[in-house]
Design a protein around this motif. Structure first.
Motif, mmCIF file in Angstrom:
data_model
loop_
_atom_site.group_PDB
_atom_site.id
_atom_site.type_symbol
_atom_site.label_atom_id
_atom_site.label_comp_id
_atom_site.label_asym_id
_atom_site.label_seq_id
_atom_site.Cartn_x
_atom_site.Cartn_y
_atom_site.Cartn_z
ATOM 1 N N SER A 1 0.887 -1.167 -0.059
ATOM 2 C CA SER A 1 0.068 0.134 -0.019
ATOM 3 C C SER A 1 0.855 1.427 0.058
ATOM 4 C CB SER A 1 -0.890 0.160 1.172
ATOM 5 O OG SER A 1 -0.051 -0.157 2.570
ATOM 6 N N HIS A 2 2.283 1.172 0.276
ATOM 7 C CA HIS A 2 3.111 2.302 0.441
ATOM 8 C C HIS A 2 3.878 2.511 -0.878
ATOM 9 C CE1 HIS A 2 1.981 2.617 4.544
ATOM 10 N NE2 HIS A 2 2.341 1.566 4.555
ATOM 11 N N LEU A 3 3.471 1.757 -2.026
ATOM 12 C CA LEU A 3 4.209 1.695 -3.201
ATOM 13 C C LEU A 3 3.262 2.148 -4.483
ATOM 14 C CD1 LEU A 3 6.053 -1.939 -2.839
ATOM 15 C CD2 LEU A 3 7.094 0.298 -2.406
ATOM 16 N N PRO A 4 2.690 3.281 -4.504
ATOM 17 C CA PRO A 4 1.663 3.654 -5.302
ATOM 18 C C PRO A 4 2.506 4.067 -6.734
ATOM 19 C CG PRO A 4 2.115 5.481 -3.751
ATOM 20 C CD PRO A 4 2.777 4.353 -3.277
ATOM 21 N N ASP A 5 3.748 4.218 -6.520
ATOM 22 C CA ASP A 5 4.426 4.781 -7.742
ATOM 23 C C ASP A 5 5.435 3.516 -8.621
ATOM 24 O OD1 ASP A 5 3.588 7.335 -7.613
ATOM 25 O OD2 ASP A 5 5.185 8.020 -6.253
ATOM 26 N N ARG A 6 5.140 2.326 -7.885
ATOM 27 C CA ARG A 6 6.000 1.313 -8.586
ATOM 28 C C ARG A 6 5.140 0.292 -9.149
ATOM 29 N NH1 ARG A 6 11.335 0.368 -6.732
ATOM 30 N NH2 ARG A 6 12.088 2.044 -5.371
ATOM 31 N N LEU A 7 5.473 -0.330 -10.258
ATOM 32 C CA LEU A 7 4.799 -1.400 -10.898
ATOM 33 C C LEU A 7 5.103 -2.629 -9.965
ATOM 34 C CD1 LEU A 7 5.034 -2.550 -14.608
ATOM 35 C CD2 LEU A 7 5.788 -4.045 -12.927
ATOM 36 N N LEU B 1 14.843 -12.532 -14.891
ATOM 37 C CA LEU B 1 14.664 -10.952 -14.398
ATOM 38 C C LEU B 1 16.304 -10.571 -14.565
ATOM 39 C CD1 LEU B 1 12.588 -11.535 -11.204
ATOM 40 C CD2 LEU B 1 11.888 -10.488 -13.511
ATOM 41 N N SER B 2 17.091 -11.349 -14.302
ATOM 42 C CA SER B 2 18.689 -10.819 -14.254
ATOM 43 C C SER B 2 18.998 -10.499 -15.819
ATOM 44 C CB SER B 2 19.329 -12.063 -13.802
ATOM 45 O OG SER B 2 20.809 -11.544 -13.949
ATOM 46 N N GLY B 3 18.608 -11.375 -16.576
ATOM 47 C CA GLY B 3 18.755 -11.304 -18.090
ATOM 48 C C GLY B 3 18.138 -9.820 -18.637
ATOM 49 N N ALA B 4 16.862 -9.541 -17.966
ATOM 50 C CA ALA B 4 16.163 -8.152 -18.247
ATOM 51 C C ALA B 4 16.810 -7.008 -17.462
ATOM 52 C CB ALA B 4 14.469 -8.444 -17.928
ATOM 53 N N ASP B 5 17.761 -7.189 -16.957
ATOM 54 C CA ASP B 5 18.366 -6.026 -15.967
ATOM 55 C C ASP B 5 17.345 -5.535 -15.035
ATOM 56 O OD1 ASP B 5 20.542 -4.547 -15.324
ATOM 57 O OD2 ASP B 5 19.806 -2.846 -16.465
ATOM 58 N N ILE B 6 16.633 -6.424 -14.479
ATOM 59 C CA ILE B 6 15.786 -5.924 -13.189
ATOM 60 C C ILE B 6 16.424 -6.390 -12.130
ATOM 61 C CG2 ILE B 6 13.589 -6.422 -11.825
ATOM 62 C CD1 ILE B 6 12.307 -7.020 -14.850
ATOM 63 N N GLN B 7 17.094 -5.425 -11.484
ATOM 64 C CA GLN B 7 18.177 -5.713 -10.355
ATOM 65 C C GLN B 7 17.367 -5.684 -8.830
ATOM 66 O OE1 GLN B 7 21.264 -3.032 -10.876
ATOM 67 N NE2 GLN B 7 21.660 -3.450 -13.092
ATOM 68 N N PHE B 8 17.667 -6.605 -8.157
ATOM 69 C CA PHE B 8 17.108 -6.467 -6.886
ATOM 70 C C PHE B 8 17.759 -7.503 -5.795
ATOM 71 C CE2 PHE B 8 15.539 -10.298 -8.913
ATOM 72 C CZ PHE B 8 14.886 -11.324 -7.784
ATOM 73 N N LEU C 1 12.429 -4.582 -3.756
ATOM 74 C CA LEU C 1 12.384 -3.334 -4.439
ATOM 75 C C LEU C 1 13.548 -3.413 -5.256
ATOM 76 C CD1 LEU C 1 11.704 -0.685 -1.595
ATOM 77 C CD2 LEU C 1 10.058 -2.087 -3.200
ATOM 78 N N CYS C 2 13.224 -3.227 -6.655
ATOM 79 C CA CYS C 2 14.086 -2.864 -7.523
ATOM 80 C C CYS C 2 15.127 -1.861 -7.504
ATOM 81 C CB CYS C 2 13.579 -3.215 -9.072
ATOM 82 S SG CYS C 2 12.693 -4.412 -9.528
ATOM 83 N N THR C 3 16.545 -2.053 -7.792
ATOM 84 C CA THR C 3 17.239 -0.590 -7.380
ATOM 85 C C THR C 3 17.539 0.003 -8.658
ATOM 86 O OG1 THR C 3 19.251 -2.340 -7.943
ATOM 87 C CG2 THR C 3 18.398 -2.160 -5.660
ATOM 88 N N ASN C 4 17.075 -0.494 -9.562
ATOM 89 C CA ASN C 4 17.182 0.297 -10.987
ATOM 90 C C ASN C 4 15.897 0.710 -11.850
ATOM 91 O OD1 ASN C 4 17.202 -2.323 -11.797
ATOM 92 N ND2 ASN C 4 18.249 -2.123 -13.526
ATOM 93 N N LEU C 5 15.015 0.310 -11.317
ATOM 94 C CA LEU C 5 13.518 0.251 -12.054
ATOM 95 C C LEU C 5 12.436 0.468 -11.000
ATOM 96 C CD1 LEU C 5 13.616 -2.111 -14.686
ATOM 97 C CD2 LEU C 5 13.670 0.292 -15.469
ATOM 98 N N PRO C 6 11.621 1.566 -11.221
ATOM 99 C CA PRO C 6 10.649 1.695 -10.439
ATOM 100 C C PRO C 6 9.602 0.415 -10.313
ATOM 101 C CG PRO C 6 9.952 2.873 -12.248
ATOM 102 C CD PRO C 6 11.395 2.376 -12.505
ATOM 103 N N ILE C 7 10.036 -0.613 -9.748
ATOM 104 C CA ILE C 7 9.522 -1.884 -9.647
ATOM 105 C C ILE C 7 9.397 -2.740 -8.303
ATOM 106 C CG2 ILE C 7 9.307 -4.386 -10.656
ATOM 107 C CD1 ILE C 7 10.248 -3.298 -13.277
#
Length: 301
Positions: A5-11, A29-36, A46-52
């Protein structure tokens, strides 16, 4: 889960928290450069390089959280989407081509059953009760027999040996567990694999599209290699039949002493990695030279 509920701006991206799909999902996820970084005690990362925000859930729950909840994206099995009856509530974006297995009817190897119709009116045990019920309702037709479907969440293959059911409906990968339990398949209800799904009304549609494109690129990089070679222009139609590329090959004129060499061209094309050995042989026989193959680390297609 109050953190959601505190992540309104994240996918919100739902992925399996364990089981047969978890490791492959992490690699994707690693291949798609979704870092977490995921803490052992938390099911949110929480992803460190994308609002996800990655939400780790049981695979069976993901279709509902995407189809009826706040999750924008999810990865789960086709079997789970159909079992949850969520196909009309989600967009099926991609078949990810991993986690492939079959949902099969299994009976005692030395038993009397050889056809699913013989099981109408019997006791069937499964963790996929909806898919099982839908299948046997078609077999029952207008008969007065009602097949008894019982839910068991784990160790389904032991149900027959322990007297709970006459047959089971369960997922089969290698078949090793099935054979160890003295069972054999007599029908495949569904062939399944992992799928990328999205909400019909995602809160971040642009980011959904970006992640889909990245994953498509990862899948293409896993499937294809880049083949470069030189060839006389006269044999170009012949060699392009061998290397048409994913959509089209790139053909350029070779330079010689600063002037265009109209007799020879350089060709670059994506080729399926499983076919590359035979294609290189055929290119050489056709008259191509300097045939080079490069692995594709990542791409956009």
């Amino acid at each position: 889960m109050d953190l959601v509920s505190h992540l309104p701006d994240r996918l919100l991206f739902a992925v399996p928290k364990k089981g047969r799909l978890y490791e492959k999902c992490c690699q994707l996820l690693s291949g798609a450069d979704i870092q977490f970084r995921r803490s052992n005690r938390l099911d949110i990362a929480l992803c460190t390089n994308l609002p996800i925000a990655l939400i780790f859930l049981p695979a069976a729950d993901i279709p509902v959280f995407v189809g009826e909840g706040q999750c924008d994206l999810g990865i789960t099995g086709l079997d789970q989407i159909k079992e949850a009856d969520m196909f009309d509530n989600v967009n099926d974006l991609l078949d990810l081509k991993f986690g492939a297995c079959k949902l099969q009817i299994q009976v005692p190897e030395k038993g009397e059953f050889t056809d699913p119709k013989q099981l109408v009116g019997k006791k069937i045990v499964s963790s996929f009760t909806k898919l099982t019920r839908d299948y046997f309702e078609q077999l029952e037709g207008t008969t007065d027999l009602a097949t008894k479907i019982r839910y068991v969440g784990g160790s389904v293959e032991a149900s027959v040996a322990l007297g709970v059911g006459d047959a089971i409906v369960d997922l089969v990968e290698s078949g090793e567990t099935m054979r160890a339990a003295g069972l054999k398949p007599i029908e495949t209800i569904l062939a399944t694999s992992a799928h990328l799904i999205s909400s019909k009304t995602p809160k971040h549609p642009e980011l959904v599209q970006k992640i889909q494109q990245r994953i498509e690129g990862v899948l293409a990089a896993q499937k294809f290699v880049l083949c470069n070679y030189n060839a006389p222009r006269a044999i170009l139609p012949e060699v392009l039949k061998l290397t048409p590329g994913r959509k089209a090959a790139t053909v350029t004129v070779l330079e010689s002493n600063g002037a265009g060499n109209q007799e020879w061209v350089a060709v670059s094309a994506m080729v399926e990695s499983k076919q590359i050995g035979n294609i290189m042989d055929e290119l050489k026989l056709a008259g191509a030279s300097d045939i080079l193959v490069f692995d594709i680390n990542n791409c956009r297609v």
